[in-house]
Design an enzyme around this catalytic site. Structure first.
Site, PDB file in Angstrom:
ATOM      1  N   SER A  28       0.856  -1.185   0.000  1.00 47.86           N
ATOM      2  CA  SER A  28       0.000   0.000   0.000  1.00 47.86           C
ATOM      3  C   SER A  28       0.891   1.233   0.000  1.00 47.86           C
ATOM      4  O   SER A  28       2.019   1.194   0.510  1.00 47.86           O
ATOM      5  CB  SER A  28      -0.890   0.022   1.249  1.00 47.86           C
ATOM      6  OG  SER A  28      -1.539   1.268   1.400  1.00 47.86           O
ATOM      7  N   TYR A  84      -1.240  -0.854  10.354  1.00 51.98           N
ATOM      8  CA  TYR A  84      -1.404  -1.052   8.911  1.00 51.98           C
ATOM      9  C   TYR A  84      -0.226  -0.434   8.160  1.00 51.98           C
ATOM     10  O   TYR A  84       0.393  -1.078   7.306  1.00 51.98           O
ATOM     11  CB  TYR A  84      -2.715  -0.431   8.447  1.00 51.98           C
ATOM     12  CG  TYR A  84      -3.005  -0.628   6.980  1.00 51.98           C
ATOM     13  CD1 TYR A  84      -3.504  -1.833   6.507  1.00 51.98           C
ATOM     14  CD2 TYR A  84      -2.785   0.402   6.068  1.00 51.98           C
ATOM     15  CE1 TYR A  84      -3.770  -2.015   5.159  1.00 51.98           C
ATOM     16  CE2 TYR A  84      -3.049   0.235   4.720  1.00 51.98           C
ATOM     17  CZ  TYR A  84      -3.542  -0.979   4.267  1.00 51.98           C
ATOM     18  OH  TYR A  84      -3.802  -1.159   2.925  1.00 51.98           O
TER      19      TYR A  84
END
Length: 257
Positions: free
Chosen positions: A148, A164
């Site tokens: 990501s 995350y």
């Protein structure tokens, strides 16, 4: 070789985790449309069945494997099932992931471990299993880790996702480290770093921040249903045979501002 042949995946088998919906299903569709047989895995049998029906409706050969990657013993079982169905795994797409929002000072240990386990440990276990059982001996393979742009920088205001972000940065360097070790086996290991795409995982965040995200991205848009397909086919095919240890940001330019 004609350039079109570099992107064709006929005769290849792809295992896609988190393949029952969202970005995982989009990538499974892309790989299947280029000729790959596709094994998709996720936790929920009903969502997998629906996804497989969708893929088969497009003429894609697909099988489903129910498994929860939070549990270590799920990994060999998933690989067993994919090999039983197709005999080999040529492409591994480590897409399944999790997130959890909370301020860093109050972030629960449970949340940290859940996110790191699914986003970092499970891809390692899968790559290790698939590498040993289907790629290394044949001296060929493509591993694509879905990281990501959150792994490239800190969190924007309003996004409190420290586990995350940390896990996706780890996924990027896991990609580099594995590529360094397994290049001698003819295995390419790369990553895709999506930006903001509408999905079940991002729904809550986009509800609050979509306008700001769109305004700040150079292309002024979120990712769409077709926007990962070219990237995954490129990294899964012979078109990328001289590319390894790299990440490709698919984010409308968000990571450059």
């Amino acid at each position: 070789m004609h350039v079109r042949e570099l992107f064709e995946l006929g005769g290849r088998v792809a295992l896609v985790t988190g393949g029952s919906r969202g970005l995982g299903l989009q990538m499974a569709e892309a790989l299947g449309q280029m000729g790959a047989r596709v094994a998709i895995t996720a936790r929920k049998a009903d969502e997998l069945a629906e996804a497989a029906s969708h893929l088969r409706g497009l003429g894609i050969e697909a099988t489903t494997i129910v498994g929860d990657l939070q549990h270590a013993d799920a990994v060999p079982n998933i690989v067993d099932a994919a090999l039983a169905a197709y005999g080999q795994i040529d492409i591994l797409v480590n897409n399944a992931g999790a997130t959890w929002g909370a301020p860093a000072e109050d972030y629960p240990d449970e949340a940290w471990h859940k996110v790191m386990n699914l986003n970092v440990t499970a891809p390692f276990r899968l790559a290790r299993e698939v590498g040993k059982r289907s790629m290394i001996a044949r001296r060929t393979g493509k591993i694509v880790n879905i990281a990501s742009i959150a792994g490239l920088k800190g969190s924007p205001a309003g996004m409190q996702t420290i586990a995350y972000n940390t896990s996706k940065a780890a996924a990027i360097n896991f990609t580099r480290a594995l590529a360094s070790e397994w290049g001698r086996y003819g295995i390419n290991v790369n990553a895709i770093c999506p930006g903001f795409f509408p999905s079940k995982m991002s729904a809550g965040l986009l509800e609050k921040l979509e306008q700001t995200i769109v305004e700040q991205a150079p292309l002024h848009r979120l990712g769409g249903d077709e926007d990962l397909k070219g990237a995954i086919v490129y990294l899964a095919s012979e078109a990328s045979r001289h590319v390894t240890g790299q990440y490709l940001a698919v984010d409308g330019g968000a990571s450059i501002v």
